[in-house]
Design a protein around this motif. Sequence first.
Motif, PDB file in Angstrom:
ATOM      1  N   GLU A 165       7.010  14.623  -1.739  1.00  0.00           N
ATOM      2  CA  GLU A 165       5.837  13.654  -1.373  1.00  0.00           C
ATOM      3  C   GLU A 165       6.312  12.292  -1.392  1.00  0.00           C
ATOM      4  OE1 GLU A 165       1.851  14.146  -3.237  1.00  0.00           O
ATOM      5  OE2 GLU A 165       3.034  15.344  -4.255  1.00  0.00           O
ATOM      6  N   LYS A 166       7.302  11.751  -2.333  1.00  0.00           N
ATOM      7  CA  LYS A 166       7.840  10.557  -2.488  1.00  0.00           C
ATOM      8  C   LYS A 166       8.776  10.358  -1.552  1.00  0.00           C
ATOM      9  CE  LYS A 166       7.314  10.172  -7.466  1.00  0.00           C
ATOM     10  NZ  LYS A 166       6.486   8.749  -7.473  1.00  0.00           N
ATOM     11  N   ILE A 167       9.684  11.403  -1.102  1.00  0.00           N
ATOM     12  CA  ILE A 167      10.612  11.242   0.047  1.00  0.00           C
ATOM     13  C   ILE A 167       9.712  11.199   1.359  1.00  0.00           C
ATOM     14  CG2 ILE A 167      12.114  12.629   1.592  1.00  0.00           C
ATOM     15  CD1 ILE A 167      13.094  13.938  -1.276  1.00  0.00           C
ATOM     16  N   ARG A 168       8.764  11.995   1.527  1.00  0.00           N
ATOM     17  CA  ARG A 168       7.880  11.732   2.881  1.00  0.00           C
ATOM     18  C   ARG A 168       7.335  10.254   2.746  1.00  0.00           C
ATOM     19  NH1 ARG A 168       2.912  11.499   3.751  1.00  0.00           N
ATOM     20  NH2 ARG A 168       2.439  12.052   1.638  1.00  0.00           N
ATOM     21  N   ILE A 169       6.875   9.722   1.900  1.00  0.00           N
ATOM     22  CA  ILE A 169       6.313   8.404   1.974  1.00  0.00           C
ATOM     23  C   ILE A 169       7.618   7.332   2.129  1.00  0.00           C
ATOM     24  CG2 ILE A 169       5.163   6.672   0.569  1.00  0.00           C
ATOM     25  CD1 ILE A 169       3.809   9.061  -0.839  1.00  0.00           C
ATOM     26  N   GLU A 222      12.066  -0.445   5.993  1.00  0.00           N
ATOM     27  CA  GLU A 222      12.012  -1.955   5.841  1.00  0.00           C
ATOM     28  C   GLU A 222      11.719  -2.478   4.703  1.00  0.00           C
ATOM     29  OE1 GLU A 222       9.620  -2.819   9.153  1.00  0.00           O
ATOM     30  OE2 GLU A 222      10.483  -1.579  10.439  1.00  0.00           O
ATOM     31  N   ALA A 223      11.557  -1.983   3.489  1.00  0.00           N
ATOM     32  CA  ALA A 223      11.079  -2.588   2.299  1.00  0.00           C
ATOM     33  C   ALA A 223      12.078  -3.582   1.809  1.00  0.00           C
ATOM     34  CB  ALA A 223      10.966  -1.347   1.345  1.00  0.00           C
ATOM     35  N   ALA A 266       0.874  -1.135   0.177  1.00  0.00           N
ATOM     36  CA  ALA A 266      -0.224  -0.116   0.011  1.00  0.00           C
ATOM     37  C   ALA A 266       1.051   1.265  -0.063  1.00  0.00           C
ATOM     38  CB  ALA A 266      -0.928  -0.074   1.029  1.00  0.00           C
ATOM     39  N   LYS A 267       1.960   1.235   0.712  1.00  0.00           N
ATOM     40  CA  LYS A 267       2.908   2.380   0.788  1.00  0.00           C
ATOM     41  C   LYS A 267       3.695   2.614  -0.674  1.00  0.00           C
ATOM     42  CE  LYS A 267       3.453   4.556   4.717  1.00  0.00           C
ATOM     43  NZ  LYS A 267       3.206   5.995   4.781  1.00  0.00           N
ATOM     44  N   MET A 268       3.896   1.406  -1.237  1.00  0.00           N
ATOM     45  CA  MET A 268       4.659   1.467  -2.459  1.00  0.00           C
ATOM     46  C   MET A 268       3.553   2.141  -3.726  1.00  0.00           C
ATOM     47  SD  MET A 268       5.926  -1.421  -5.089  1.00  0.00           S
ATOM     48  CE  MET A 268       4.158  -2.022  -5.665  1.00  0.00           C
ATOM     49  N   MET A 269       2.392   1.892  -3.410  1.00  0.00           N
ATOM     50  CA  MET A 269       1.284   2.308  -4.170  1.00  0.00           C
ATOM     51  C   MET A 269       1.275   3.901  -4.169  1.00  0.00           C
ATOM     52  SD  MET A 269       0.697  -0.117  -6.221  1.00  0.00           S
ATOM     53  CE  MET A 269      -0.681   0.430  -7.319  1.00  0.00           C
ATOM     54  N   GLU A 270       1.076   4.222  -2.785  1.00  0.00           N
ATOM     55  CA  GLU A 270       1.112   5.560  -2.511  1.00  0.00           C
ATOM     56  C   GLU A 270       2.096   6.387  -3.133  1.00  0.00           C
ATOM     57  OE1 GLU A 270       0.856   8.430   1.533  1.00  0.00           O
ATOM     58  OE2 GLU A 270       1.051   6.172   1.757  1.00  0.00           O
ATOM     59  N   PHE A 271       3.277   5.618  -2.849  1.00  0.00           N
ATOM     60  CA  PHE A 271       4.394   6.289  -3.337  1.00  0.00           C
ATOM     61  C   PHE A 271       4.542   6.548  -4.909  1.00  0.00           C
ATOM     62  CE2 PHE A 271       8.581   5.853  -5.596  1.00  0.00           C
ATOM     63  CZ  PHE A 271       9.505   6.683  -4.849  1.00  0.00           C
TER      64      PHE A 271
END
Length: 79
Positions: A21-25, A31-32, A8-13
Amino acid sequence: MDKEEMTAKMMEFLDAKTAAEKIRIFEDMREADEHILANIAVSLDVIIDDKADNYERIMSELKLRKRFEVDADRLSGLR
């Protein structure tokens, strides 16, 4: 963070519009796994290495992009 949350975080990124925005996410994605990092690297057209710290490589690229990112909203009044 479990695999579903990380996906889900990857999709948000991937949906984020700016480097900031990408840095914040991405900061929350320390831990990816290598699969997630590889997908992010492809989206940024960044080459990663099996022997390197790929998280740091991607973060470095994002910070570079942020530095040179043009604020389109600020410049839209110049037209």
